[in-house]
Design an enzyme around this catalytic site. Structure first.
Site, PDB file in Angstrom:
ATOM      1  N   ALA A  66      63.581  -6.111  18.366  1.00 56.06           N
ATOM      2  CA  ALA A  66      62.846  -6.869  17.353  1.00 56.06           C
ATOM      3  C   ALA A  66      62.266  -5.920  16.324  1.00 56.06           C
ATOM      4  CB  ALA A  66      61.716  -7.676  17.994  1.00 56.06           C
ATOM      5  N   TYR A 131      55.429 -11.041  10.015  1.00 47.97           N
ATOM      6  CA  TYR A 131      56.012 -10.848  11.342  1.00 47.97           C
ATOM      7  C   TYR A 131      56.076 -12.169  12.093  1.00 47.97           C
ATOM      8  CZ  TYR A 131      56.166  -9.618  16.308  1.00 47.97           C
ATOM      9  OH  TYR A 131      56.482  -9.561  17.635  1.00 47.97           O
ATOM     10  N   TRP A 165      50.955  -9.018  23.331  1.00 50.92           N
ATOM     11  CA  TRP A 165      50.322  -7.707  23.556  1.00 50.92           C
ATOM     12  C   TRP A 165      51.090  -6.836  24.558  1.00 50.92           C
ATOM     13  CZ3 TRP A 165      44.260  -8.488  23.835  1.00 50.92           C
ATOM     14  CH2 TRP A 165      43.843  -9.266  22.737  1.00 50.92           C
TER      15      TRP A 165
END
Length: 317
Positions: A66, A131, A165
């Site tokens: 990604a 994003y 996270w």
């Protein structure tokens, strides 16, 4: 429908040099994993993807690659869109055409972070930054491929995992940044009003492979979007404090004496971050039969590994 063992015979993993990609490849082992680094499969050039997949003939595709530079994406939206949306769509098209399961990872950043309750999969999305928008577009394009394939009498068997996270003991991430700064400075200021679940990459990799096996063995492949992260919640300030506590418990040298909590507004960044990154993972438990450990368990395991590397004699790493 292939059996679970067959589906994991030759698993192509994109982002093989990333923290999640490394964890997946380690769990799969060299005989089952096809490590698709950027040199092997460039996600910035989506048109090349079908031919590369055709060359490797995987029995499952896990897209762990990604564009994750959240702040940089604000000024590089086109590249982020290529990697986070167009490339996954091409992978999905190939997988649908060849009846191969497809796993893709998305993010809590598809939400705007309002409120303080955990988000379910059907909660309305409204990303705050580029994003998040490109990752949401990736989800939408994969689902569009699934709908179009169904019209043609084919099935795209897919799982999209939104997570939060992610970190491990290598590379550039929050944990390693904190350890570096904590060894250099006596005081730090860390944001305390963003709440979520730190997710240990090896835990996410293990849950992903379990979910894939369970999905393939189900009477009907349960395609869709799922939330998958370590359980529990904390702030970035709380995570930093826990990192330093674990480091001291593992006798890792630190200079840090004080960590001051600050608001996000006191630490402006090019990309806005959601304040509420809590994800409700009950659907993954109910449908895919997977549940990840508490985030503190992941941190403890990570620090165990790190401390062994730090204290190991040279030549024995």
């Amino acid at each position: 429908m292939p059996s679970p063992s067959h589906s994991l015979d030759r698993v192509l993993v994109t982002g093989a040099n990333g923290q999640l990609g490394r964890a997946l490849i380690q769990l799969l082992g060299p005989h089952r994993a096809i490590a698709a680094t950027r040199d092997v499969l460039n996600l910035e050039f989506a048109p090349s993807i079908p031919a590369r997949l055709g060359y490797f003939k995987p029995t499952a595709v896990i897209n762990a690659g990604a564009y994750t530079a959240v702040d940089k994406a604000e000024s590089d939206e086109q590249t982020a869109m290529w990697v986070n949306a167009e490339a996954p769509a091409k992978m999905a098209e190939w997988c649908a055409a060849h009846d191969v399961p497809f796993i893709h990872f998305s993010t809590d950043y598809v939400f705007n972070g309002e409120g303080d309750s955990p988000r379910t999969e059907d909660h309305s999305t409204n990303p705050l930054n580029v994003y998040g928008r490109t990752k949401l577009e990736g989800e939408r394009q994969i689902e569009a491929v699934a709908r179009e394939s169904a019209k043609q009498g084919r099935e795209l068997r897919y799982l999209i995992f939104r997570t939060s996270w992610v970190y491990d003991g290598q590379g550039k991430n929050f944990l390693n940044t904190m350890l570096k700064l904590g060894a250099e400075r006596e005081t730090l200021k860390v944001v305390s009003d963003q709440i979520g679940a730190p997710t240990y990459a090896p835990h996410l990799a293990d849950a992903t492979l379990q979910a894939l096996e369970n999905a393939c063995s189900a009477q009907r492949f349960p395609s869709g979007i799922y939330h998958l992260c370590n359980t529990g919640e904390t702030s970035w300030h709380g995570f930093a404090s826990a990192i330093f506590d674990e480091a001291r418990a593992h006798e890792i040298s630190l200079k840090i004496r004080e960590i001051s909590p600050i608001l996000s507004s006191e630490y402006p960044t090019p990309a806005r971050r959601p304040l509420n990154s809590r994800l409700d993972c009950n659907k993954a438990l109910e449908v895919l039969k997977v549940r990840m450990p508490d985030w503190r368990t992941g941190l403890s395991e990570c620090m165990d590994l790190l401390s062994h590397k730090i204290t190991a004699p040279k030549g024995n790493s």
